[in-house]
Design a protein around this motif. Structure first.
Motif, PDB file in Angstrom:
ATOM      1  N   LEU A  87       4.975  -3.101 -17.140  1.00  0.00           N
ATOM      2  CA  LEU A  87       5.021  -1.755 -16.736  1.00  0.00           C
ATOM      3  C   LEU A  87       5.054  -2.571 -15.062  1.00  0.00           C
ATOM      4  N   ARG A  88       5.382  -1.432 -14.273  1.00  0.00           N
ATOM      5  CA  ARG A  88       5.489  -1.165 -12.843  1.00  0.00           C
ATOM      6  C   ARG A  88       4.527  -0.234 -12.733  1.00  0.00           C
ATOM      7  N   LEU A  89       4.147  -0.813 -11.922  1.00  0.00           N
ATOM      8  CA  LEU A  89       2.717   0.546 -10.875  1.00  0.00           C
ATOM      9  C   LEU A  89       3.624   1.219  -9.640  1.00  0.00           C
ATOM     10  N   SER A  90       3.481   1.835  -8.657  1.00  0.00           N
ATOM     11  CA  SER A  90       3.678   2.582  -8.044  1.00  0.00           C
ATOM     12  C   SER A  90       2.239   3.040  -6.813  1.00  0.00           C
ATOM     13  N   CYS A  91       2.313   2.373  -5.708  1.00  0.00           N
ATOM     14  CA  CYS A  91       1.065   3.010  -4.927  1.00  0.00           C
ATOM     15  C   CYS A  91       2.123   3.442  -3.883  1.00  0.00           C
ATOM     16  N   ALA A  92       2.785   4.882  -4.031  1.00  0.00           N
ATOM     17  CA  ALA A  92       2.903   5.277  -2.582  1.00  0.00           C
ATOM     18  C   ALA A  92       2.178   6.005  -1.696  1.00  0.00           C
ATOM     19  N   ALA A  93       2.314   5.229  -0.346  1.00  0.00           N
ATOM     20  CA  ALA A  93       1.506   5.516   0.708  1.00  0.00           C
ATOM     21  C   ALA A  93       2.007   6.806   1.846  1.00  0.00           C
ATOM     22  N   SER A  94       1.141   7.651   2.391  1.00  0.00           N
ATOM     23  CA  SER A  94       1.191   8.399   3.632  1.00  0.00           C
ATOM     24  C   SER A  94       0.120   8.498   4.433  1.00  0.00           C
ATOM     25  N   GLY A  95       0.967   8.724   6.016  1.00  0.00           N
ATOM     26  CA  GLY A  95      -0.987   9.511   6.685  1.00  0.00           C
ATOM     27  C   GLY A  95      -0.103   8.169   7.831  1.00  0.00           C
ATOM     28  N   SER A  96      -1.146   7.995   8.020  1.00  0.00           N
ATOM     29  CA  SER A  96      -1.143   6.949   9.642  1.00  0.00           C
ATOM     30  C   SER A  96      -0.693   4.946   8.836  1.00  0.00           C
ATOM     31  N   ILE A  97       0.175   5.016   8.414  1.00  0.00           N
ATOM     32  CA  ILE A  97       0.685   3.503   7.322  1.00  0.00           C
ATOM     33  C   ILE A  97       0.930   2.713   9.045  1.00  0.00           C
ATOM     34  N   PHE A  98       1.409   3.339   9.782  1.00  0.00           N
ATOM     35  CA  PHE A  98       1.609   2.079  10.724  1.00  0.00           C
ATOM     36  C   PHE A  98       0.774   1.188  10.815  1.00  0.00           C
ATOM     37  N   SER A  99       1.533  -0.220  11.461  1.00  0.00           N
ATOM     38  CA  SER A  99       0.767  -1.178  11.432  1.00  0.00           C
ATOM     39  C   SER A  99      -0.593  -1.384  10.268  1.00  0.00           C
ATOM     40  N   ILE A 100      -0.094  -1.070   8.919  1.00  0.00           N
ATOM     41  CA  ILE A 100      -0.585  -1.683   7.640  1.00  0.00           C
ATOM     42  C   ILE A 100       0.072  -3.109   8.339  1.00  0.00           C
ATOM     43  N   ASN A 101      -0.746  -4.309   7.949  1.00  0.00           N
ATOM     44  CA  ASN A 101      -0.792  -5.999   7.901  1.00  0.00           C
ATOM     45  C   ASN A 101      -0.510  -6.143   6.577  1.00  0.00           C
ATOM     46  N   THR A 102      -1.355  -5.547   5.809  1.00  0.00           N
ATOM     47  CA  THR A 102      -1.432  -6.711   4.243  1.00  0.00           C
ATOM     48  C   THR A 102      -1.150  -5.100   3.104  1.00  0.00           C
ATOM     49  N   TRP A 103      -0.620  -5.238   2.037  1.00  0.00           N
ATOM     50  CA  TRP A 103      -0.490  -4.395   0.869  1.00  0.00           C
ATOM     51  C   TRP A 103      -1.596  -5.066  -0.361  1.00  0.00           C
ATOM     52  N   GLY A 104      -2.244  -4.627  -1.035  1.00  0.00           N
ATOM     53  CA  GLY A 104      -1.980  -4.854  -2.481  1.00  0.00           C
ATOM     54  C   GLY A 104      -2.354  -4.293  -3.246  1.00  0.00           C
ATOM     55  N   TRP A 105      -2.936  -5.725  -4.320  1.00  0.00           N
ATOM     56  CA  TRP A 105      -3.885  -4.598  -5.720  1.00  0.00           C
ATOM     57  C   TRP A 105      -4.337  -5.297  -6.140  1.00  0.00           C
ATOM     58  N   TYR A 106      -5.425  -5.019  -6.729  1.00  0.00           N
ATOM     59  CA  TYR A 106      -6.556  -5.414  -7.265  1.00  0.00           C
ATOM     60  C   TYR A 106      -6.703  -4.559  -8.334  1.00  0.00           C
ATOM     61  N   ARG A 107      -7.744  -5.544  -9.490  1.00  0.00           N
ATOM     62  CA  ARG A 107      -7.904  -4.795 -10.928  1.00  0.00           C
ATOM     63  C   ARG A 107      -9.600  -5.178 -10.924  1.00  0.00           C
TER      64      ARG A 107
END
Length: 115
Positions: free
Chosen positions: A18-38
């Motif tokens: 499977l491929r999961l997607s996470c679409a980001a919007s808004g004030s996403i500038f300077s987000i340091n880290t992206w990730g996934w929990y379960r």
């Protein structure tokens, strides 16, 4: 504010992908880290993987060699490619973005691994 919307979850047989997607919007500038929990029923939320702004990745031992996190800066989307899925991978998967002490979460997407 940051809005995160996951998609791509579903039912898959053991050994499938499977491929999961996470679409980001808004004030996403300077987000340091992206990730996934379960989080599986009756279990604590578990960190699966993350990717830093420098492109450094980290994976839980349980998914190393099977899962791959990636980021599309143009589409501002984070992906989680999951291969060789096992029944123990079944959980609700949550995308997150971290900026200093602020953490933003998606609503989660269900992954079911069953024959």
């Amino acid at each position: 504010q940051v809005q995160l919307v996951e998609s791509g979850g579903g039912l898959v047989q053991p050994g499938g992908s499977l491929r999961l997607s996470c679409a980001a919007s808004g004030s996403i500038f300077s987000i340091n880290t992206w990730g996934w929990y379960r989080q599986a029923p009756g279990k604590e939320r578990e960190l699966v993987t993350f990717i830093t702004s420098a492109g450094i990745t980290n994976y839980a031992d349980s998914v190393k060699g099977r899962f791959t996190i990636s980021r599309d800066n143009v589409k501002t989307t984070v992906y989680l490619q999951m291969n060789s899925l096992k029944p123990e991978d079944a959980a609700v998967y949550y995308c997150y973005g971290n900026r200093n002490r602020d953490v933003y979460w998606g609503q989660g997407t269900q992954v079911t691994v069953s024959s």
